[in-house]
Design a protein around this motif. Sequence first.
Motif, PDB file in Angstrom:
ATOM      1  N   PHE A  34       0.838  -1.199   0.000  1.00  0.00           N
ATOM      2  CA  PHE A  34       0.000   0.000   0.000  1.00  0.00           C
ATOM      3  C   PHE A  34       0.878   1.255   0.000  1.00  0.00           C
ATOM      4  O   PHE A  34       0.652   2.184  -0.780  1.00  0.00           O
ATOM      5  CB  PHE A  34      -0.926   0.002   1.215  1.00  0.00           C
ATOM      6  N   ALA A  35       1.902   1.267   0.864  1.00  0.00           N
ATOM      7  CA  ALA A  35       2.797   2.421   0.927  1.00  0.00           C
ATOM      8  C   ALA A  35       3.519   2.621  -0.404  1.00  0.00           C
ATOM      9  O   ALA A  35       3.619   3.750  -0.909  1.00  0.00           O
ATOM     10  CB  ALA A  35       3.796   2.256   2.065  1.00  0.00           C
ATOM     11  N   LEU A  36       3.997   1.522  -0.998  1.00  0.00           N
ATOM     12  CA  LEU A  36       4.665   1.606  -2.301  1.00  0.00           C
ATOM     13  C   LEU A  36       3.715   2.154  -3.359  1.00  0.00           C
ATOM     14  O   LEU A  36       4.078   3.042  -4.141  1.00  0.00           O
ATOM     15  CB  LEU A  36       5.181   0.219  -2.711  1.00  0.00           C
ATOM     16  N   ASN A  37       2.489   1.653  -3.359  1.00  0.00           N
ATOM     17  CA  ASN A  37       1.504   2.065  -4.363  1.00  0.00           C
ATOM     18  C   ASN A  37       1.034   3.499  -4.181  1.00  0.00           C
ATOM     19  O   ASN A  37       0.490   4.091  -5.115  1.00  0.00           O
ATOM     20  CB  ASN A  37       0.322   1.098  -4.357  1.00  0.00           C
ATOM     21  N   GLN A  38       1.240   4.069  -2.985  1.00  0.00           N
ATOM     22  CA  GLN A  38       0.843   5.460  -2.720  1.00  0.00           C
ATOM     23  C   GLN A  38       2.014   6.438  -2.835  1.00  0.00           C
ATOM     24  O   GLN A  38       1.826   7.635  -2.685  1.00  0.00           O
ATOM     25  CB  GLN A  38       0.227   5.576  -1.314  1.00  0.00           C
ATOM     26  N   THR A  39       3.221   5.922  -3.073  1.00  0.00           N
ATOM     27  CA  THR A  39       4.403   6.772  -3.153  1.00  0.00           C
ATOM     28  C   THR A  39       4.584   7.271  -4.577  1.00  0.00           C
ATOM     29  O   THR A  39       4.469   6.499  -5.532  1.00  0.00           O
ATOM     30  CB  THR A  39       5.662   6.004  -2.685  1.00  0.00           C
ATOM     31  N   PRO A  41       5.720   8.147  -8.130  1.00  0.00           N
ATOM     32  CA  PRO A  41       6.627   7.404  -9.002  1.00  0.00           C
ATOM     33  C   PRO A  41       8.002   8.054  -9.165  1.00  0.00           C
ATOM     34  O   PRO A  41       8.971   7.368  -9.464  1.00  0.00           O
ATOM     35  CB  PRO A  41       5.893   7.363 -10.345  1.00  0.00           C
ATOM     36  N   THR A  42       8.080   9.360  -8.966  1.00  0.00           N
ATOM     37  CA  THR A  42       9.369  10.039  -9.131  1.00  0.00           C
ATOM     38  C   THR A  42      10.195  10.081  -7.846  1.00  0.00           C
ATOM     39  O   THR A  42      11.344  10.507  -7.871  1.00  0.00           O
ATOM     40  CB  THR A  42       9.162  11.475  -9.642  1.00  0.00           C
ATOM     41  N   ASP A  43       9.629   9.625  -6.730  1.00  0.00           N
ATOM     42  CA  ASP A  43      10.361   9.594  -5.461  1.00  0.00           C
ATOM     43  C   ASP A  43      11.106   8.263  -5.368  1.00  0.00           C
ATOM     44  O   ASP A  43      10.752   7.359  -4.615  1.00  0.00           O
ATOM     45  CB  ASP A  43       9.403   9.777  -4.278  1.00  0.00           C
ATOM     46  N   LYS A  44      12.173   8.170  -6.151  1.00  0.00           N
ATOM     47  CA  LYS A  44      12.888   6.900  -6.317  1.00  0.00           C
ATOM     48  C   LYS A  44      13.493   6.385  -5.022  1.00  0.00           C
ATOM     49  O   LYS A  44      13.472   5.183  -4.762  1.00  0.00           O
ATOM     50  CB  LYS A  44      13.949   7.035  -7.396  1.00  0.00           C
ATOM     51  N   ASP A  45      14.039   7.266  -4.184  1.00  0.00           N
ATOM     52  CA  ASP A  45      14.664   6.808  -2.941  1.00  0.00           C
ATOM     53  C   ASP A  45      13.646   6.180  -1.999  1.00  0.00           C
ATOM     54  O   ASP A  45      13.898   5.117  -1.424  1.00  0.00           O
ATOM     55  CB  ASP A  45      15.388   7.964  -2.243  1.00  0.00           C
ATOM     56  N   ALA A  46      12.492   6.833  -1.833  1.00  0.00           N
ATOM     57  CA  ALA A  46      11.452   6.301  -0.950  1.00  0.00           C
ATOM     58  C   ALA A  46      10.912   4.980  -1.492  1.00  0.00           C
ATOM     59  O   ALA A  46      10.697   4.022  -0.737  1.00  0.00           O
ATOM     60  CB  ALA A  46      10.322   7.314  -0.775  1.00  0.00           C
ATOM     61  N   GLN A  48      12.507   2.847  -3.490  1.00  0.00           N
ATOM     62  CA  GLN A  48      13.526   1.798  -3.361  1.00  0.00           C
ATOM     63  C   GLN A  48      13.605   1.290  -1.935  1.00  0.00           C
ATOM     64  O   GLN A  48      13.755   0.086  -1.704  1.00  0.00           O
ATOM     65  CB  GLN A  48      14.892   2.320  -3.820  1.00  0.00           C
ATOM     66  N   ALA A  49      13.481   2.189  -0.953  1.00  0.00           N
ATOM     67  CA  ALA A  49      13.510   1.763   0.451  1.00  0.00           C
ATOM     68  C   ALA A  49      12.348   0.824   0.760  1.00  0.00           C
ATOM     69  O   ALA A  49      12.516  -0.183   1.460  1.00  0.00           O
ATOM     70  CB  ALA A  49      13.475   2.987   1.372  1.00  0.00           C
ATOM     71  N   LEU A  50      11.168   1.103   0.229  1.00  0.00           N
ATOM     72  CA  LEU A  50      10.007   0.242   0.446  1.00  0.00           C
ATOM     73  C   LEU A  50      10.183  -1.112  -0.247  1.00  0.00           C
ATOM     74  O   LEU A  50       9.841  -2.161   0.313  1.00  0.00           O
ATOM     75  CB  LEU A  50       8.729   0.928  -0.034  1.00  0.00           C
ATOM     76  N   ILE A  51      10.722  -1.102  -1.467  1.00  0.00           N
ATOM     77  CA  ILE A  51      10.978  -2.359  -2.190  1.00  0.00           C
ATOM     78  C   ILE A  51      11.968  -3.211  -1.403  1.00  0.00           C
ATOM     79  O   ILE A  51      11.763  -4.419  -1.218  1.00  0.00           O
ATOM     80  CB  ILE A  51      11.490  -2.069  -3.619  1.00  0.00           C
ATOM     81  N   ASN A  52      13.038  -2.580  -0.915  1.00  0.00           N
ATOM     82  CA  ASN A  52      14.040  -3.313  -0.135  1.00  0.00           C
ATOM     83  C   ASN A  52      13.431  -3.914   1.132  1.00  0.00           C
ATOM     84  O   ASN A  52      13.722  -5.061   1.483  1.00  0.00           O
ATOM     85  CB  ASN A  52      15.210  -2.398   0.239  1.00  0.00           C
ATOM     86  N   GLU A  53      12.587  -3.144   1.808  1.00  0.00           N
ATOM     87  CA  GLU A  53      11.951  -3.654   3.025  1.00  0.00           C
ATOM     88  C   GLU A  53      11.008  -4.815   2.707  1.00  0.00           C
ATOM     89  O   GLU A  53      10.981  -5.824   3.410  1.00  0.00           O
ATOM     90  CB  GLU A  53      11.202  -2.530   3.745  1.00  0.00           C
ATOM     91  N   LEU A  54      10.257  -4.681   1.632  1.00  0.00           N
ATOM     92  CA  LEU A  54       9.316  -5.731   1.231  1.00  0.00           C
ATOM     93  C   LEU A  54      10.058  -7.030   0.896  1.00  0.00           C
ATOM     94  O   LEU A  54       9.643  -8.121   1.307  1.00  0.00           O
ATOM     95  CB  LEU A  54       8.492  -5.261   0.031  1.00  0.00           C
ATOM     96  N   LEU A  55      11.173  -6.920   0.182  1.00  0.00           N
ATOM     97  CA  LEU A  55      11.934  -8.102  -0.230  1.00  0.00           C
ATOM     98  C   LEU A  55      12.916  -8.570   0.842  1.00  0.00           C
ATOM     99  O   LEU A  55      13.510  -9.641   0.718  1.00  0.00           O
ATOM    100  CB  LEU A  55      12.678  -7.827  -1.542  1.00  0.00           C
ATOM    101  N   GLY A  56      13.121  -7.764   1.860  1.00  0.00           N
ATOM    102  CA  GLY A  56      13.968  -8.158   2.979  1.00  0.00           C
ATOM    103  C   GLY A  56      15.451  -8.074   2.717  1.00  0.00           C
ATOM    104  O   GLY A  56      16.243  -8.723   3.406  1.00  0.00           O
ATOM    105  N   LYS A  57      15.853  -7.286   1.705  1.00  0.00           N
ATOM    106  CA  LYS A  57      17.279  -7.122   1.428  1.00  0.00           C
ATOM    107  C   LYS A  57      17.501  -5.910   0.527  1.00  0.00           C
ATOM    108  O   LYS A  57      16.583  -5.441  -0.143  1.00  0.00           O
ATOM    109  CB  LYS A  57      17.866  -8.365   0.767  1.00  0.00           C
ATOM    110  N   ALA A  61      16.228  -4.074  -7.566  1.00  0.00           N
ATOM    111  CA  ALA A  61      14.927  -4.383  -8.172  1.00  0.00           C
ATOM    112  C   ALA A  61      14.094  -3.117  -8.276  1.00  0.00           C
ATOM    113  O   ALA A  61      14.107  -2.270  -7.374  1.00  0.00           O
ATOM    114  CB  ALA A  61      14.192  -5.425  -7.334  1.00  0.00           C
ATOM    115  N   TRP A  62      13.339  -3.002  -9.367  1.00  0.00           N
ATOM    116  CA  TRP A  62      12.435  -1.875  -9.521  1.00  0.00           C
ATOM    117  C   TRP A  62      11.038  -2.416  -9.801  1.00  0.00           C
ATOM    118  O   TRP A  62      10.849  -3.255 -10.680  1.00  0.00           O
ATOM    119  CB  TRP A  62      12.864  -0.934 -10.637  1.00  0.00           C
ATOM    120  N   ILE A  63      10.072  -1.913  -9.032  1.00  0.00           N
ATOM    121  CA  ILE A  63       8.690  -2.387  -9.119  1.00  0.00           C
ATOM    122  C   ILE A  63       7.784  -1.186  -9.320  1.00  0.00           C
ATOM    123  O   ILE A  63       7.761  -0.263  -8.501  1.00  0.00           O
ATOM    124  CB  ILE A  63       8.295  -3.159  -7.843  1.00  0.00           C
ATOM    125  N   GLU A  64       7.037  -1.190 -10.424  1.00  0.00           N
ATOM    126  CA  GLU A  64       6.070  -0.125 -10.697  1.00  0.00           C
ATOM    127  C   GLU A  64       4.773  -0.398  -9.929  1.00  0.00           C
ATOM    128  O   GLU A  64       4.460  -1.536  -9.601  1.00  0.00           O
ATOM    129  CB  GLU A  64       5.757  -0.051 -12.199  1.00  0.00           C
TER     130      GLU A  64
END
Length: 195
Positions: A34-39, A41-46, A48-57, A61-64
């Motif tokens: 939900f947080a990723l989907n509400q962030t 698209p141009t806030d790449k750092d935020a 990426q931090a959510l993607i890393n937390e979701l994947l646990g490392k 990876a980039w997820i639209e």
Amino acid sequence: MALTEKQKMISGEMYQAWDEELVADRQKAKKLCFALNQTCPTDKDARQALINELLGKETDAWIESPFNCDYGYNLKVGKGFYANHGCTILDCAPINIGDNCLLAPGVVIATAGHPLDPVERASGEEFAKAITIGSDVWIGANVTVCPGVTIGDNVVVGAGSVVTKDLPANTVCVGSPAKPIRTLAINDKKAELIE
């Protein structure tokens, strides 16, 4: 010692999805999605931090958005992973994806399954089967990858296909169920079709 429902799920045994630990794990993943989907698209750092937390490392990876998954911790991706808009990944069992894999819009990768018997299904019993996707794979728009399959390296899966069985490396596969229609010759510079 008896296995927990989570251990049963990950190992491919029948399990109860409404187990307290599994519900908490799914809620955590849903919150991150939900947080990723509400962030923005141009806030790449935020993002990426959510993607890393979701994947646990830490990952490149980039997820639209929008993107949804069940747990996140069962999804292992290699370098250069990209998921386009509208992908859904049901990672109840491990999903291992190699390097440089591309998911087009609307791809569904689902390890989850339910018993055919209606009484068993109504009891809440579920199962999950691991999925393996090799390196340099491109999965086209609106493809569904079903539980338990392996997709080899350098495979292209055509749009709208349904992958129900293993797909061999170096092939172009299409259809429902997806089947190889072409073989690719892979060399250092490019892939070429072999009739």
